[in-house]
Design an enzyme around this catalytic site. Sequence first.
Site, PDB file in Angstrom:
ATOM      1  N   TYR A  62      10.796   9.119   1.287  1.00  0.00           N
ATOM      2  CA  TYR A  62      10.795   8.116   0.226  1.00  0.00           C
ATOM      3  C   TYR A  62      11.460   8.569  -1.070  1.00  0.00           C
ATOM      4  O   TYR A  62      11.539   7.791  -2.017  1.00  0.00           O
ATOM      5  CB  TYR A  62       9.352   7.674  -0.061  1.00  0.00           C
ATOM      6  CG  TYR A  62       8.689   7.067   1.145  1.00  0.00           C
ATOM      7  CD1 TYR A  62       9.046   5.803   1.606  1.00  0.00           C
ATOM      8  CD2 TYR A  62       7.716   7.762   1.853  1.00  0.00           C
ATOM      9  CE1 TYR A  62       8.459   5.246   2.721  1.00  0.00           C
ATOM     10  CE2 TYR A  62       7.114   7.212   2.974  1.00  0.00           C
ATOM     11  CZ  TYR A  62       7.492   5.964   3.402  1.00  0.00           C
ATOM     12  OH  TYR A  62       6.903   5.412   4.511  1.00  0.00           O
ATOM     13  N   ASP A  88       1.885 -15.478   6.548  1.00  0.00           N
ATOM     14  CA  ASP A  88       1.523 -16.869   6.301  1.00  0.00           C
ATOM     15  C   ASP A  88       1.662 -17.229   4.820  1.00  0.00           C
ATOM     16  O   ASP A  88       2.089 -18.342   4.492  1.00  0.00           O
ATOM     17  CB  ASP A  88       0.096 -17.141   6.771  1.00  0.00           C
ATOM     18  CG  ASP A  88      -0.040 -17.220   8.282  1.00  0.00           C
ATOM     19  OD1 ASP A  88       0.995 -17.273   8.983  1.00  0.00           O
ATOM     20  OD2 ASP A  88      -1.193 -17.210   8.756  1.00  0.00           O
ATOM     21  N   PRO A  99       0.794  -1.224   0.000  1.00  0.00           N
ATOM     22  CA  PRO A  99       0.000   0.000   0.000  1.00  0.00           C
ATOM     23  C   PRO A  99       0.829   1.278   0.000  1.00  0.00           C
ATOM     24  O   PRO A  99       1.859   1.361   0.662  1.00  0.00           O
ATOM     25  CB  PRO A  99      -0.839  -0.105   1.275  1.00  0.00           C
ATOM     26  CG  PRO A  99      -0.192  -1.135   2.105  1.00  0.00           C
ATOM     27  CD  PRO A  99       0.551  -2.040   1.189  1.00  0.00           C
ATOM     28  N   ASN A 100       0.320   2.224  -0.764  1.00  0.00           N
ATOM     29  CA  ASN A 100       0.842   3.583  -0.884  1.00  0.00           C
ATOM     30  C   ASN A 100       2.158   3.683  -1.648  1.00  0.00           C
ATOM     31  O   ASN A 100       2.620   4.787  -1.916  1.00  0.00           O
ATOM     32  CB  ASN A 100       0.970   4.262   0.491  1.00  0.00           C
ATOM     33  CG  ASN A 100      -0.358   4.369   1.176  1.00  0.00           C
ATOM     34  OD1 ASN A 100      -1.321   4.845   0.587  1.00  0.00           O
ATOM     35  ND2 ASN A 100      -0.446   3.892   2.407  1.00  0.00           N
ATOM     36  N   ARG A 126       4.732  11.003  -2.562  1.00  0.00           N
ATOM     37  CA  ARG A 126       4.375  10.829  -1.147  1.00  0.00           C
ATOM     38  C   ARG A 126       5.601  11.047  -0.260  1.00  0.00           C
ATOM     39  O   ARG A 126       6.611  10.357  -0.404  1.00  0.00           O
ATOM     40  CB  ARG A 126       3.851   9.412  -0.932  1.00  0.00           C
ATOM     41  CG  ARG A 126       3.626   9.066   0.514  1.00  0.00           C
ATOM     42  CD  ARG A 126       3.285   7.584   0.672  1.00  0.00           C
ATOM     43  NE  ARG A 126       3.227   7.239   2.069  1.00  0.00           N
ATOM     44  CZ  ARG A 126       3.653   6.093   2.565  1.00  0.00           C
ATOM     45  NH1 ARG A 126       4.148   5.166   1.773  1.00  0.00           N
ATOM     46  NH2 ARG A 126       3.569   5.853   3.848  1.00  0.00           N
ATOM     47  N   ARG A 154      12.054   5.000  12.805  1.00  0.00           N
ATOM     48  CA  ARG A 154      10.799   5.742  12.623  1.00  0.00           C
ATOM     49  C   ARG A 154       9.877   5.537  13.817  1.00  0.00           C
ATOM     50  O   ARG A 154      10.330   5.161  14.898  1.00  0.00           O
ATOM     51  CB  ARG A 154      10.153   5.315  11.311  1.00  0.00           C
ATOM     52  CG  ARG A 154      11.070   5.702  10.123  1.00  0.00           C
ATOM     53  CD  ARG A 154      10.448   5.624   8.798  1.00  0.00           C
ATOM     54  NE  ARG A 154       9.244   6.452   8.700  1.00  0.00           N
ATOM     55  CZ  ARG A 154       8.327   6.271   7.769  1.00  0.00           C
ATOM     56  NH1 ARG A 154       8.463   5.298   6.888  1.00  0.00           N
ATOM     57  NH2 ARG A 154       7.268   7.047   7.709  1.00  0.00           N
ATOM     58  N   ARG A 186       6.399   1.032  13.708  1.00  0.00           N
ATOM     59  CA  ARG A 186       7.090   0.548  12.508  1.00  0.00           C
ATOM     60  C   ARG A 186       8.318  -0.308  12.833  1.00  0.00           C
ATOM     61  O   ARG A 186       8.911  -0.903  11.948  1.00  0.00           O
ATOM     62  CB  ARG A 186       7.526   1.713  11.629  1.00  0.00           C
ATOM     63  CG  ARG A 186       6.389   2.516  11.054  1.00  0.00           C
ATOM     64  CD  ARG A 186       6.913   3.565  10.076  1.00  0.00           C
ATOM     65  NE  ARG A 186       5.923   4.570   9.786  1.00  0.00           N
ATOM     66  CZ  ARG A 186       5.002   4.457   8.820  1.00  0.00           C
ATOM     67  NH1 ARG A 186       4.960   3.386   8.065  1.00  0.00           N
ATOM     68  NH2 ARG A 186       4.144   5.436   8.614  1.00  0.00           N
ATOM     69  N   GLU A 205      12.552  -9.133   2.121  1.00  0.00           N
ATOM     70  CA  GLU A 205      11.740  -7.956   2.456  1.00  0.00           C
ATOM     71  C   GLU A 205      12.597  -6.707   2.346  1.00  0.00           C
ATOM     72  O   GLU A 205      13.752  -6.695   2.793  1.00  0.00           O
ATOM     73  CB  GLU A 205      11.187  -8.085   3.872  1.00  0.00           C
ATOM     74  CG  GLU A 205      10.270  -6.929   4.255  1.00  0.00           C
ATOM     75  CD  GLU A 205       9.483  -7.223   5.514  1.00  0.00           C
ATOM     76  OE1 GLU A 205       8.893  -8.321   5.618  1.00  0.00           O
ATOM     77  OE2 GLU A 205       9.460  -6.349   6.403  1.00  0.00           O
ATOM     78  N   HIS A 265      12.511  -2.336   2.786  1.00  0.00           N
ATOM     79  CA  HIS A 265      11.868  -1.093   3.198  1.00  0.00           C
ATOM     80  C   HIS A 265      12.767   0.058   2.771  1.00  0.00           C
ATOM     81  O   HIS A 265      13.985   0.025   3.006  1.00  0.00           O
ATOM     82  CB  HIS A 265      11.637  -1.053   4.712  1.00  0.00           C
ATOM     83  CG  HIS A 265      10.634  -2.053   5.155  1.00  0.00           C
ATOM     84  ND1 HIS A 265       9.274  -1.824   5.046  1.00  0.00           N
ATOM     85  CD2 HIS A 265      10.778  -3.298   5.663  1.00  0.00           C
ATOM     86  CE1 HIS A 265       8.632  -2.895   5.476  1.00  0.00           C
ATOM     87  NE2 HIS A 265       9.520  -3.801   5.848  1.00  0.00           N
ATOM     88  N   ILE A 266      12.186   1.048   2.141  1.00  0.00           N
ATOM     89  CA  ILE A 266      12.946   2.183   1.632  1.00  0.00           C
ATOM     90  C   ILE A 266      13.545   2.982   2.783  1.00  0.00           C
ATOM     91  O   ILE A 266      14.719   3.356   2.755  1.00  0.00           O
ATOM     92  CB  ILE A 266      12.033   3.069   0.746  1.00  0.00           C
ATOM     93  CG1 ILE A 266      11.582   2.257  -0.478  1.00  0.00           C
ATOM     94  CG2 ILE A 266      12.749   4.347   0.329  1.00  0.00           C
ATOM     95  CD1 ILE A 266      10.424   2.865  -1.242  1.00  0.00           C
ATOM     96  N   SER A 267      12.750   3.241   3.804  1.00  0.00           N
ATOM     97  CA  SER A 267      13.239   3.988   4.967  1.00  0.00           C
ATOM     98  C   SER A 267      13.741   3.007   6.025  1.00  0.00           C
ATOM     99  O   SER A 267      13.458   1.806   5.974  1.00  0.00           O
ATOM    100  CB  SER A 267      12.122   4.855   5.546  1.00  0.00           C
ATOM    101  OG  SER A 267      11.091   4.050   6.089  1.00  0.00           O
ATOM    102  N   ASN A 285       8.024  -5.419  -0.584  1.00  0.00           N
ATOM    103  CA  ASN A 285       7.900  -4.314   0.356  1.00  0.00           C
ATOM    104  C   ASN A 285       6.423  -4.267   0.731  1.00  0.00           C
ATOM    105  O   ASN A 285       5.616  -3.701  -0.001  1.00  0.00           O
ATOM    106  CB  ASN A 285       8.345  -2.992  -0.268  1.00  0.00           C
ATOM    107  CG  ASN A 285       8.289  -1.845   0.713  1.00  0.00           C
ATOM    108  OD1 ASN A 285       7.611  -1.916   1.732  1.00  0.00           O
ATOM    109  ND2 ASN A 285       9.000  -0.770   0.405  1.00  0.00           N
ATOM    110  N   ALA A 325       2.990  -0.790   5.122  1.00  0.00           N
ATOM    111  CA  ALA A 325       2.455  -0.864   6.481  1.00  0.00           C
ATOM    112  C   ALA A 325       1.962  -2.259   6.845  1.00  0.00           C
ATOM    113  O   ALA A 325       1.919  -2.613   8.025  1.00  0.00           O
ATOM    114  CB  ALA A 325       1.326   0.150   6.657  1.00  0.00           C
ATOM    115  N   HIS A 373       3.818  -4.596   9.369  1.00  0.00           N
ATOM    116  CA  HIS A 373       3.749  -4.436  10.815  1.00  0.00           C
ATOM    117  C   HIS A 373       2.599  -5.194  11.463  1.00  0.00           C
ATOM    118  O   HIS A 373       2.557  -5.323  12.686  1.00  0.00           O
ATOM    119  CB  HIS A 373       3.660  -2.949  11.163  1.00  0.00           C
ATOM    120  CG  HIS A 373       4.702  -2.144  10.471  1.00  0.00           C
ATOM    121  ND1 HIS A 373       6.056  -2.339  10.653  1.00  0.00           N
ATOM    122  CD2 HIS A 373       4.588  -1.172   9.529  1.00  0.00           C
ATOM    123  CE1 HIS A 373       6.724  -1.512   9.883  1.00  0.00           C
ATOM    124  NE2 HIS A 373       5.862  -0.796   9.181  1.00  0.00           N
TER     125      HIS A 373
END
Length: 143
Positions: free
Chosen positions: A21, A86, A8-9, A16, A106, A110, A97, A99-101, A73, A76, A79
């Site tokens: 990001y 699963d 998402p996002n 954004r 954070r 997160r 996995e 994550h950009i940040s 990625n 959210a 988390h």
Amino acid sequence: MIAIINGPNLNLLGRREPSIYGHESFEDFLHGLRERFPETPIQYFQSNSEGAIIDHIHRLGFEDPDCKGIVINPGAYSHYSIAIADAIAAIQKPVVEVHISNIAGREEFRHQSVTAPKCCGMLTGFGLEGYAMAVSFLIQNKG
């Protein structure tokens, strides 16, 4: 083939919160990523829907013999989505996995990823370059 799944996002990259990001869209980054790995087909999927992400993981894991590994990625969802965790655990293909940040730097919520323990590795805080690092890992390890 290596598959990239964004949650998402992440369709809003470049627009954004650019201070977190960056200013580059994922589509622009993906074009360059494919040029960096010309011998490896890279498939891309993005969804804001948890169910669509799970369905895509299932397709890649059980129905796509060309898929050698997945870079995900979950945004959210990482988390709190036990369902995505699963789905990752259910397949036999390696998943990294990204994550950009730096999620550890954070907000408190997160800091924990419920999906990362089901993956073979996690990259966080390297910006979009984390995707390239994950693809390289999967290629080198015969993902």
